[in-house]
Design an enzyme around this catalytic site. Structure first.
Site, PDB file in Angstrom:
ATOM      1  N   CYS B  22       0.778  -1.235   0.000  1.00 61.99           N
ATOM      2  CA  CYS B  22       0.000   0.000   0.000  1.00 61.99           C
ATOM      3  C   CYS B  22       0.811   1.287   0.000  1.00 61.99           C
ATOM      4  O   CYS B  22       2.002   1.312   0.314  1.00 61.99           O
ATOM      5  CB  CYS B  22      -0.910   0.063   1.213  1.00 61.99           C
ATOM      6  SG  CYS B  22      -1.963  -1.350   1.375  1.00 61.99           S
ATOM      7  N   GLY B  48       0.875  -0.011  -5.100  1.00 58.90           N
ATOM      8  CA  GLY B  48      -0.362  -0.791  -5.112  1.00 58.90           C
ATOM      9  C   GLY B  48      -1.228  -0.395  -6.283  1.00 58.90           C
ATOM     10  O   GLY B  48      -1.586   0.761  -6.412  1.00 58.90           O
ATOM     11  N   ASN B 123      -0.626   1.420   5.546  1.00 58.50           N
ATOM     12  CA  ASN B 123       0.306   0.643   4.755  1.00 58.50           C
ATOM     13  C   ASN B 123       1.081  -0.221   5.728  1.00 58.50           C
ATOM     14  O   ASN B 123       1.512   0.256   6.768  1.00 58.50           O
ATOM     15  CB  ASN B 123       1.255   1.601   4.017  1.00 58.50           C
ATOM     16  CG  ASN B 123       2.470   0.884   3.462  1.00 58.50           C
ATOM     17  OD1 ASN B 123       2.402  -0.285   3.117  1.00 58.50           O
ATOM     18  ND2 ASN B 123       3.589   1.598   3.389  1.00 58.50           N
TER      19      ASN B 123
END
Lengths: 496, 496, 496, 496
Positions: B22, B48, B123
């Protein structure tokens, strides 16, 4: 870190690039004809990203699939390939011209003739396409597309000759311009290149079966062997015989002229790993950078390529000049498909959506930016600004091709002449001021000729076509002379 | 011509890459909050590519948009941005894990609390996420997603504290692992980084308004200024005051450990133009190549980067060794989105769909291939073969990081340990034979430490986390110890 | 030619209809559970056309499919049904309320509990749903949907009881209102009907396996046998035993009240071929027409049903009065799905998009129009005008139910009270003038009671609920009393 | 509750219905031309549900929109209508023939001629279409569609005449068969009906502007006035004059024959509220039922219409016989669009997806089922079984048209002759046994003639065409005689 393969064509926010209009691929006698065609078109994707089409013949029936979007978006789908049976196929990948995004224009086009069906696809442009179209309509023909390919089909359909081969040759001889063309009939794969050899077309072979395609990279992807270039003005007819063997026949057009391949294939269009006209495109581009370093040296700390096209020339420039080559501009490959119509606010971020400065390699440095060409100059302006914002002490722009002054009529989509940077400013000095660089220099026409072919331009009989630089067009321009209709006008606006 | 930005993540046909899970971006008090967040996420797209989400607050109501696909596919659409009003927003871009491609898992997640709404995005990964999830379910909580973010939301919702800030801190202190987290309430933007500082998170500023994001490249795209890195174990609370001013408060977690940033951010994940932990990623990668040339020299004619990650290291290798750097492998950027499920026949073309050998730079040459890392080795095998097929005399593979032996638990999606090349073959010799190279060498752990931080690894107190190379995990691994449930199991299979 | 089955719900351009909010279907122990559920939902489609969902359990895992649109648009697709394995399933079909068209609200909803997963779906509405939701959020619960079903799930998840059955009963006893509810666990199918029996729910049987569904027409389509109605306040638990047999247990709620089925099921909602509360809906509707002919006779030439609901009553009226029944209004069934947002110009054509006058049966005639009910009257106005335009000499409107004065809180989506025709005009005369008919008469409340149940209304203990006519609500209205939040407000606006 | 408007065409699971192939609408000189055309096509939707197209001319350019699906799915969208400017338009709605679902076949078709553009649309079929197509191809024409309309366009394009009107007439005189045709040029709207007047076409008027359409129901929806039927063999040319006035000219074909309208328009195709050939379709259908009751009486308790077509005839049967009319079969209108390809398991539920028995009106009763026609009989078989399953004591099937023995060649899509029930069984008795009814009777040919026209069939000069019953075709059948190519074969299979 620049990548000459993925042209700006796909996400050109400024209209500041040139676009090639197509790539073609055809194969005869191979059981995996459609799959191999799909792979070949994938390798030729840089020649056109709007749409792709394939026509094949399964011994009984022709089949066609046409889809907007990338080859890899559709033609790797088992369901799609299953609809393309047979051992002969031709395919086409197409660049998106504004507005006319319509499936009915996607090639190959097909016609049912009395002697059987024929599908045709071509790369390039006919300089008498509209003139012929008007004659055909006057003669009772109905045109469903705005594609010149349809003109070829009508000429074939109306030819007085009996065999498809003769009809094809009859039609092709009426067409003027720069083109590579493939045709598929129930038993034949036909390839033709224009009399001047402006657009490239190569012949290859896989498992003994003939292949034709725009560039050698489409042979490489499927492990096919390069055989030779189709010659200018040559028509090659490959026909499956009743015993399954393939007979190959070549006819040379009586109208064939000395070959003049398009220099922009070397400067920008062709993939760097392709061999065009027997010359490595990558080597030619590096040579352009080497010659540019010789013609236009500058004291600097780093050589930075402008993505995507400038990379091989930048490497040549760095090797010749001894100045270190560094990735001073990073490209963002995740540009979405709808970036084509962003909000005004996002549009303002312009070049930054695709490129960002690598400050560590720029700050406090004297930078030589190397680009492949300058069209309108709007992108160059923004990139120079971006490099300055990242702290460069000096920014010198070096362009690995000459200034562009003239439009193309052979399949390259050029902006209107008055929008070309070289026509907007009087001389390199003025252009440099507009772009905001500390210095600006272009490769000379002879520097370019030597980079590609090893010799200076022969003014009496130029080895290549270079009309965008020189105005020296290799053919007459019939439609332009007539000029009574817009180039792409149709009276029917349609969504389908 | 290789491009380290566009990771294989997007079109990984072999599962032979590592994936970060992420990127996050948040901004407070700026009238263009959603547009800036969209641009920031676009710059973080390499972290991502499956989906992206944005939550904003307009003074009255929270709004959210979540879409599968690239940021640029959706968030540049005026209609979409119009649905995201307000001057505060957080956004998230997410990597596609197999099977679980569901909008309900796309972050940020939102919960309506008694004290008002809160949106959270992160993340990284929690090493006690499943343990906590089981406790929450036992306590009557209902989990709608399989995302650990929802666990954080539940902990916030159930916290005994009154203010959202205290509830957030209460929740975050229960989470173990490596993460960067952003939260948005009706007045606050909160940023938090894990106690060991495994995942990166930086603070920036635009027009005096605070921004948090995973990497500095997301600041660069919008012209924001880098302020500082969020420290490990730090929680920064930015709150809009009634007069419109923003108050910023920082709290340091009592559980904060010495920072150990993830080395893979330097080796592979971060964009080369980002500055991570105060160090240029590009310079670090070039240094890896330089150190590699020192540690593992070889007689050769060309240095060829393996796209995409190997390019800066290859340049370093070339500069250090004096062997010319050349683009011997060309990348095809037009890999369609459906290439993810091609026919078996097309799958067989494997690496050629994305890469092709530039024969002019390979044929008859001794080639040094430089790659960033080796995971399973399946791609290396194919690339070495492709280079040999293009006529290379010798192929030497140099890898700009050490051998990978251990799985990650902090947000990197690693293959099962037994599939890692280093665990499949006993020693470099055996690996080299499998891959088919003439020689194979990896960068040493100290070579990597010196390339990034300038010093050898301090075994007593390693400056970075390097567990995939060494097995030295920076935190305890609670879920792994429990190991009673699969890591991503849900008992509900759903398409929505 | 009118068709009472396809309600205006699907294409209601004026908001001039009532809408039921749902239909449910569940089956336990049958190998074709999902297919049978899809067919059952298809038969219940008239109860909700926005979306449909199915949850099933295959012995290991729960699976769910949720789709916007008709059952037949998705659930007959082999690929969709293949994702719904197992021998137990519940399904739900849902009516489209404005704005909130979101998959996350589509039932059944699912929660993973400590004791295992549970899916819940219901038809109807809870009169204390918001009150409970606020209590849950205060207690740390996170609500992802705006559906009351989620409240039930939270109550189940937080119950102090151990078994799912006890938890379900615990939860259901906290809910007030009118509902039919189905739940599916790993071994059980549970059915519950509200204490007053406002919404219908029947039990059936196929190949010895229990089925529950909103109406008998869902049994008929699959050839299942009707067993009995679920009683008001009854909870029936069906459990698969280890030997494959099914044990069925019934519990009666201590809070059960005398049954008062919703009269509108007979007037409008239920399919005419269904048997509700032991009475044929078709016969009840014809009786309404017969009683209407007795109460409100008129001299006329033809009896014309107003599509779709008025047809059986019109037939009854014609048979009782001896006036010929004729199709004076023709319905257009091809109303496209986007007619929901037509241009203003097309919207102006209003009722004509769906209905047209059959001039041959109208011109020069005295027409009795028979409709099932009048809500806002806007459609009646247009239909009367259309009949006049077609040349009718007189137009008499007869309505087969009493005047509507009060909103519903048990799952019928009624317009605001002030928009109901009966509240806008003082008396039948004024209403008649607004509508433009020569005369207007409604069925009496006793006429309706006799048509359905054979007896007059018992004022002390009404046999049905008739609050929309009388204001006599069968339960307390807790949320309405609190009235601090809008009925369907969420602070998160979302597209997914 | 049966609805003769929505034919089985849309969701015919068994191929057991006849299909008309099209409806047309055109208007000249009205500022809302496209919107009115869309509404007219909506009213004609029962004549074709596959696709719809509109072509308009805005004074400068022709515009076209073509979409698969219902008119209301696309043409009410403001964005779509905005693309159709101008005050003249023609439109077409089309029935879905198997396989050939391609936009390129959707009418109207357009051609750019030397004298200007022309768009053409027609309903019906040419009996010499293939013969002409082969001649055209032999003459060098290229056919892009498989539609006969394209043949007309080619004949117009190749005509020796100068004016479009003369070219149109020249073309139309070469076409044989049954058709109603509209053409639009830059100034003219032209309407033509076949020499025998097999297909219907009416002229109307709105605000003084001429309209042509297939049925009067398309005039009613927009409040236009019926002017007259276009005569058989008549060509009406409406032309806008420079001053905005419209001049209307009529030419009668010298090949005009006595009119023989298609009886199936009365039996099944036309909407009941339409007036065809000056006769109310509804009244004609009721008369069929009345005559059927006289010809084929039976002792019974209820008359039940078979949806959808049987309803008016059933009402006539009931009124004549005195047996009560009741809705014994309920139709489900929510048949999804994908029901076209259901799983085998769902397909097995067959007729029940659309119809269900209303047991309250069937059980213990002697039932007369009235249907409009029998094609293959497969649906009748299932419906009789469904009625028996619902408890009927006796089931008598009465069919309001004669037995069908012969295929149609004028625009009705009939099954192969050997699949027609009347050709599969020898006599009514055998057919009755197959269907499983207690008795079966068909209306006589004279009963049908009297119902429609008031008189017996004149064998010397039949007033209508009735070839499907009698084999007496009103024209020669040139293509059938040639019979060298399949009726709808194209050698190109295409998705676009």
């Amino acid at each position: 870190m620049n990548q000459p393969v993925s042209h700006d064509a796909f996400h050109d926010l400024d209209g500041d690039t040139l676009h090639e209009e197509c790539g073609v691929f055809g194969i005869l006698g191979h059981p995996d004809a459609a799959t191999l065609t799909a792979l070949g078109l994938h390798a030729l994707q840089h020649r056109g990203q709007e749409a792709a089409g394939i026509v094949c013949f399964d011994g009984t029936q022709f089949h066609t699939e046409k889809h907007m979007g990338l080859v890899g978006d559709h033609y790797t789908n088992p369901a799609t390939l299953a609809k393309l049976p047979g051992d002969m196929a031709i395919g086409h990948t197409r660049y998106s011209t504004t507005g006319e995004v319509a499936l009915r224009n996607v090639q190959p086009l097909f016609a049912e003739l009395e002697v059987g069906g024929i599908a045709v696809a071509h790369n390039g442009n006919f300089t008498n396409g509209l003139t012929l179209r008007r004659q055909l309509i006057a003669g009772g023909a109905i045109c469903q597309s705005t594609s010149d390919t349809e003109v070829v089909l009508h000429l074939i359909a109306r030819s007085r000759y009996t065999s498809t081969t003769d009809r094809f040759i009859d039609a092709i001889r009426q067409m003027e311009g720069g083109y590579s063309m493939l045709a598929l009939t129930r038993t034949k794969l036909i390839a033709a290149r224009d009399p001047t050899g402006i657009r490239p077309l190569v012949m290859g072979e896989l498992d003994g079966k003939p292949i034709f395609c725009s560039e050698t990279c489409a042979l490489d992807i499927i492990g096919a062997k390069y055989v030779r270039d189709v010659e200018n003005g040559e028509i090659i007819i490959c026909e499956i015989q009743p015993d399954g063997s393939i007979e190959i026949d070549s006819r040379k057009s009586p109208t064939a002229q000395p070959e003049r391949l398009c220099l922009f294939e070397y400067v920008y269009f062709a993939r760097p790993d392709s061999v065009v006209g027997g010359r490595s495109v990558y080597v030619a581009r590096k040579n352009m950078g080497i010659n540019l370093a010789k013609e236009a040296p500058v004291e600097a700390d780093v050589v930075v390529p402008v993505p995507d096209g400038g990379t091989p020339a930048a490497l040549g420039y760095a090797q010749e000049s001894g100045i270190p080559f560094e990735y001073g501009i990073i490209r963002n490959h995740y540009v979405g498909r709808t970036f084509i119509e962003p909000t005004q606010q996002i549009r303002a971020f312009g070049v930054k959506l695709k490129h960002s400065a690598n400050r560590a390699m720029i700050e406090g440095k004297r930078v030589v930016l190397v680009d492949d060409s300058i069209v309108r100059g709007t992108t160059s302006l923004k990139i120079v600004q971006m490099i300055r914002d990242a702290g460069a002490k000096e920014v010198h722009l070096r362009v690995a091709s000459p200034m562009i002054f003239h439009p193309d009529f052979y399949g390259i989509d050029t902006p209107d002449a008055e929008k070309l940077l070289a026509n907007q400013y009087d001389g390199v000095e003025a252009m440099c001021r507009y772009i905001g660089a500390d210095s600006l220099q272009f490769l000379s026409i002879n520097g370019l000729y030597r980079a590609v072919g090893g010799e200076d331009r022969n003014p009496a009989r130029p080895q290549f076509t270079d009309h965008y630089f020189t105005g020296d067009y290799p053919t007459r321009l019939l439609d332009k002379a007539a000029e009574t209709m817009g180039r792409k006008v149709s009276v029917l606006a349609s969504n389908g």
